[in-house]
Each structure stands twice: as C-alpha cells, then as structure tokens.
Design a protein around this motif. Structure first.
Motif, PDB file in Angstrom:
ATOM      1  N   ARG A 197       0.843  -1.184   0.000  1.00 38.27           N
ATOM      2  CA  ARG A 197       0.000   0.000   0.000  1.00 38.27           C
ATOM      3  C   ARG A 197       0.878   1.233   0.000  1.00 38.27           C
ATOM      4  O   ARG A 197       1.813   1.295   0.787  1.00 38.27           O
TER       5      ARG A 197
ATOM      6  N   GLY B 149      -0.706   1.200  -4.122  1.00 34.91           N
ATOM      7  CA  GLY B 149      -0.335   0.535  -5.365  1.00 34.91           C
ATOM      8  C   GLY B 149      -0.737  -0.910  -5.429  1.00 34.91           C
ATOM      9  O   GLY B 149      -0.379  -1.610  -6.389  1.00 34.91           O
TER      10      GLY B 149
ATOM     11  N   PRO C  90      -3.316  -2.689  -6.328  1.00 35.51           N
ATOM     12  CA  PRO C  90      -3.951  -3.325  -7.490  1.00 35.51           C
ATOM     13  C   PRO C  90      -3.028  -3.497  -8.704  1.00 35.51           C
ATOM     14  O   PRO C  90      -3.484  -3.943  -9.753  1.00 35.51           O
TER      15      PRO C  90
ATOM     16  N   ALA D 101      -0.136   5.740  -5.949  1.00 38.21           N
ATOM     17  CA  ALA D 101      -0.254   4.286  -6.085  1.00 38.21           C
ATOM     18  C   ALA D 101       0.402   3.835  -7.386  1.00 38.21           C
ATOM     19  O   ALA D 101       1.116   2.827  -7.433  1.00 38.21           O
TER      20      ALA D 101
HETATM   21  O1  MOO Z   1      -3.927   2.397  -1.883  1.00 37.90           O
HETATM   22 MO1  MOO Z   1      -4.449   2.073  -3.534  1.00 37.90          MO
HETATM   23  O2  MOO Z   1      -3.298   0.712  -3.667  1.00 37.90           O
HETATM   24  O3  MOO Z   1      -3.121   2.734  -3.822  1.00 37.90           O
HETATM   25  O4  MOO Z   1      -5.205   3.688  -3.330  1.00 37.90           O
END
Ligand code: MOO
Ligand SMILES: Nc1nc2c(c(=O)[nH]1)N[C@H]1C(S)=C(S)[C@@H](COP(=O)(O)OP(=O)(O)OC[C@H]3O[C@@H](n4cnc5c(N)ncnc54)[C@H](O)[C@@H]3O)O[C@H]1N2
Length: 450
Positions: free
Chosen positions: A308, A310, A312, A333
C-alpha cells in the motif's frame, strides 16, 4: 484492494455490467518482495544492437570488448623536449625517423618517438649550443648541427633509459579484454573505446515502452471541473521511463469501455516491448483492464501486490511476449506500482541489474548467491517508529540524510507532495520498524542515494 477468488462467496459483487475477471482464477496477490523479485527475473534481456560511441553512454555492453591493437598503438613522448639516443652531448637532427647513437631530435608531448630513442630529455633539463664545435665540418656548405647538453636544472640522474617515454601497448595489448560484457558504460568507458579505435559498440537494446492511459474523467490541461482530474501521468511517465532505461513510444488514451481499452492495448503491443497502463485496475463497471487482458489472452504474472499504496498493480504478458504493467489510477499508487514492477522489469530487459542476481539465486557467472531475493539498493535507520500493517508492505516516500530515513507527510494514495520531495521509498514490513532499526530503501529514478 479486493482480489476475490471466484470460488469464494462474494465473487458476484462486481455488479451486473462488470466483466467477469477470469484472470483472478489462477493467481493470488504477491507479497511485495515476491512481486519485485518476479518482475526483475521473469524476462530475458533484449537482443543487442550496434550504436555509436556517444549513444552508448549509460547502455549495457553486450559482449566483452577486446582491444583490437596495442593501446597506445605507438611509442610516444610524455614530455616536450628531445628524443635522445646514447650518451650526450647529442647532435640535434631534425625530422629524424631513426636516431643514431649520440643524436637527439626535438619532440613534443605525444609525438611519435623515432626508432633508436633511449629516453626523452625535458626541454627545461637541456640546452643547445648553436654550433657543434667538436665535430669539424667536412663540407663547408653544410651548417654544423647544434649540440644538446644536459642543463643545470636537470634532476639527478636525468636522463635515465626509458625516461618520459610512453611505450606502445602500455595500457592494453591487442586482444586484452578492456571492458567486460554487461558493464554499464560510463563516459570513461567510451573514451577507452575510442582509444581502442572503435566507432560503434554492441549494447543491449533499450526496451520500448508504450502507454495506455484510461479514465474518462481525466483532463490534459486547464483547471478540471469538480468530478474531473488533471492528468498525472502524460506529462511525466514517458520521461520517467527514459530514466529507467526504457525508450518511450506513443501514449494512447482509451475510453472507459472494454472495446476501447482492448483496442488501445492491442495497438500498443504491436510496437512495444512493454505496455504501461494507468487506471482501470479495479472491479467496477468502468474498470476494464482485467477483461481486456483476458480478451487478449494475457498470462498474469503478478495479480496484485500486498502493498500500500499501489496494491492493485498487475504484471502480465501477452501471447506475443509483450509485457503489460498495469498501474492503478491513483497517482502515488501508480508510482509505487511503477517502482515495484516496471523498474525491475525494465532493468532486466535492458541488462541493467542491481545486483547481478537472477531468480535462481545465482549471479551472472552462475555462482550461488545464497539468496533468490532481489536486494533493493540501500538501507537506512529510521528516525521515528513506523507502524506496520498486517499482511501488507507499506511504501512511504521519505527523506534520507546521513543514513537516517524519515517518512514524508502527504503520502496518501492520490497525493504527490510526499514523493516530490522524497529521496527514496521506505519499504516498511508488516511488523513495522522501531526507531533506529533499518528499513530497505527503493531508489527513485531521478535521485541517487549517497
Ligand atoms: O492504496 Mo491504492 O493501492 O493505492 O489507493
Ligand atoms: N471497492 C473497492 N474500491 C477500490 C479498491 C478496492 O479494493 N475495493 N481499491 C482502491 C485502490 S487501493 C486503488 S489504488 C484504486 C485503483 O483504481 P483503478 O486502478 O481502477 O483506477 P481508477 O478507478 O481509474 O482511478 C482511481 C483514481 O485515480 C484517478 N486517476 C485515474 N487516472 C488518472 C490520471 N491520469 N491522473 C490523475 N488521476 C487519475 C481517478 O480519477 C480516481 O480518483 O481503486 C480503489 N478502489
């Protein structure tokens, strides 16, 4: 991030119009360390190409470079003065290609030494008298040669045999390996290649990178209306890719439809080695990346990262071998996905290894390295305790001064202020870090860690 297994309850949460993410059937999210390691080891390095010397700076040499001849290729003087043969005083002759015993000829630094030269006498260490009075002229029409003697300013023992001479082959003999394969070429390597009379060098081809930006709500200029956003990626991502060793190709913007996303991906994959996409990694009915990958027959290598921000991020490969790195739409991200998946992938493709290790835990020569884990560049002690998050690696933009790392403010997934002022990314493991403990650091494409 929600990466659902289709076998688990809740899989139908995607909504009636949402594409079924078939890709999720096979691959689970990776730990950050695994994702980084897989990204840097899944590809083979690209084939070589031949480029001119100046263009080779920063590139990776594809093969050992042998000196094609002795370097330097002739014996030269290291000083301005006279090339001398035998003991003095010496008769000064001009333009001689061969010196006889007792002869000297003026020479400049770098000048070709005549055959028979025993040493070079520096200009400040000798003096000439206008006429060689010791040698009676046999023919009165030929002026007598000036005579060179060692002067009072000469150093003790000067001239010694071989003094101030640069022998041919002093730096390399013909056939010597002067630059090893896989070396990242710096300006000094290029000057060395020029000294070896080379005009071109074999280097690993830079990966060509195309871009697909999704998001109907994105504006490329001006002040966006509420509900719309200014594009974070178009103005900076191509140059960032260049900093990571890639050659940026065209950028495409796809509408938030499956057809448009698939078409943009397919068109980009015709010319690129790597396609980088932004946004659309989620599961809503306006996110189509996963379905587009499935439609194009992609194999997913990393399906989300337990990090976290990023999380996804996706790494996939199309049937034609083109890699696809899918970055989330949130600006920070996306950059964390870039550093975790795209940076190591590009490093491998372009032959730039951080530590020369492959995923079998061997270095480039095949020696056991003792670990299969790709090491980030550096470590630093933290100035403040950093709380971890169960099952997740936190990536925090931070400042590094004198070996002490401090996280920056403004590290929310959609923020850029923290990254803009960062020296590196602090990699915080799930159990956190106490003050004074060390964290791993990921370097940024635009900074060097001291
Ligand atoms: O935290 Mo997502 O992975 O970046 O908004
Ligand atoms: N129900 C859930 N929602 C979300 C989850 C989740 O697990 N469950 N994960 C969140 C996380 S974490 C991230 S990261 C994002 C990933 O979203 P997408 O990759 O699908 O990206 P978008 O939805 O298209 O956009 C997200 C965000 O980013 C803005 N954006 C998009 N493109 C640009 C651009 N070129 N420049 C600037 N900003 C951009 C977009 O407007 C959105 O605000 O999903 C969360 N949701």
């Amino acid at each position: 991030m929600t990466l659902l297994d289709p076998e688990t309850p809740g899989h139908d949460n995607f909504g009636p119009q949402a594409p079924r993410p078939e890709l999720l059937r096979t691959v689970n999210p990776s730990t950050w360390a695994d994702a980084f390691t897989v990204a840097r080891s899944t590809a083979a390095r690209l084939p070589e190409e031949t480029v001119g010397l100046a263009a080779a700076i920063g590139r990776v040499l594809a093969r050992d470079l042998q000196a094609p001849h002795d370097v330097p290729h002739f014996a030269s003087s290291a000083m301005d003065g006279w090339a001398i043969s035998g003991d003095g005083p010496w008769r000064v002759v001009l333009g001689a290609r061969r010196l006889e015993q007792g002869e000297a000829t003026p020479i400049v630094t770098g000048g070709l030494l005549p055959h028979g030269t025993d040493a070079v006498l520096r200009s400040e260490s000798g003096f000439t008298s206008p006429v060689d009075t010791d040698t009676p002229a046999l023919h009165t029409s030929v002026p007598p040669a000036p005579l060179l003697s060692v002067g009072p300013a000469a150093a003790a023992g000067e001239p010694r045999a071989g003094q101030h001479m640069r022998p041919g082959g002093d730096e390399a003999r013909a056939g010597d390996i002067v630059i090893a394969a896989s070396t990242r070429l710096n300006p000094a390597h290029i000057a060395l290649a020029a000294a070896c009379s080379l005009d071109v060098l074999p280097v690993i081809r830079n990966p060509r990178v195309a871009f697909v930006f999704t998001g109907d709500e994105v504006d490329e200029s001006g002040t966006p209306a509420s509900g719309r956003v200014r594009d974070s990626f178009g103005p900076q991502l191509p140059e960032t890719i260049r900093m990571l060793g890639g050659t940026p190709l065209e950028s495409r913007r796809s509408a938030d439809t499956l057809e448009s996303t698939t078409a943009a991906l397919a068109a980009s994959a015709l010319t690129a080695d790597v396609v980088i996409t932004t946004g659309g990694t989620g599961h809503s009915n306006v996110d189509h990346l996963r379905a587009a990958l499935a439609r194009l027959g992609a194999t997913v290598i990393v399906n989300g990262v337990l990090m976290r921000p990023g999380g996804p991020s996706i790494l996939a490969v199309l049937p034609n071998g083109v890699f696809v790195v899918c970055l989330p739409g949130n600006p920070l991200a996306a950059m964390m996905g870039l550093l975790t998946l795209a940076a190591p992938l590009l490093a491998r493709l372009s032959g730039r290894h951080d530590d020369g290790r492959d995923n079998e835990g061997r270095d480039d020569e095949g020696h056991e390295s003792g670990t299969s884990r790709a090491a980030p560049l550096a470590r630093a002690s933290v100035s403040t305790p950093l709380a971890g998050r169960a099952g997740t690696t936190l990536l925090l933009p931070g400042t590094v001064r004198g070996g002490i790392a401090t996280p920056n403010s403004w590290h929310g997934s959609g923020m850029m202020r923290g990254l803009a002022d960062a020296d590196a990314i602090l990699v915080v493991p799930e159990h956190g870090v106490a003050t004074g403990e060390r964290v791993e650091l990921l370097s940024l494409p635009w900074t060097r860690l001291d």
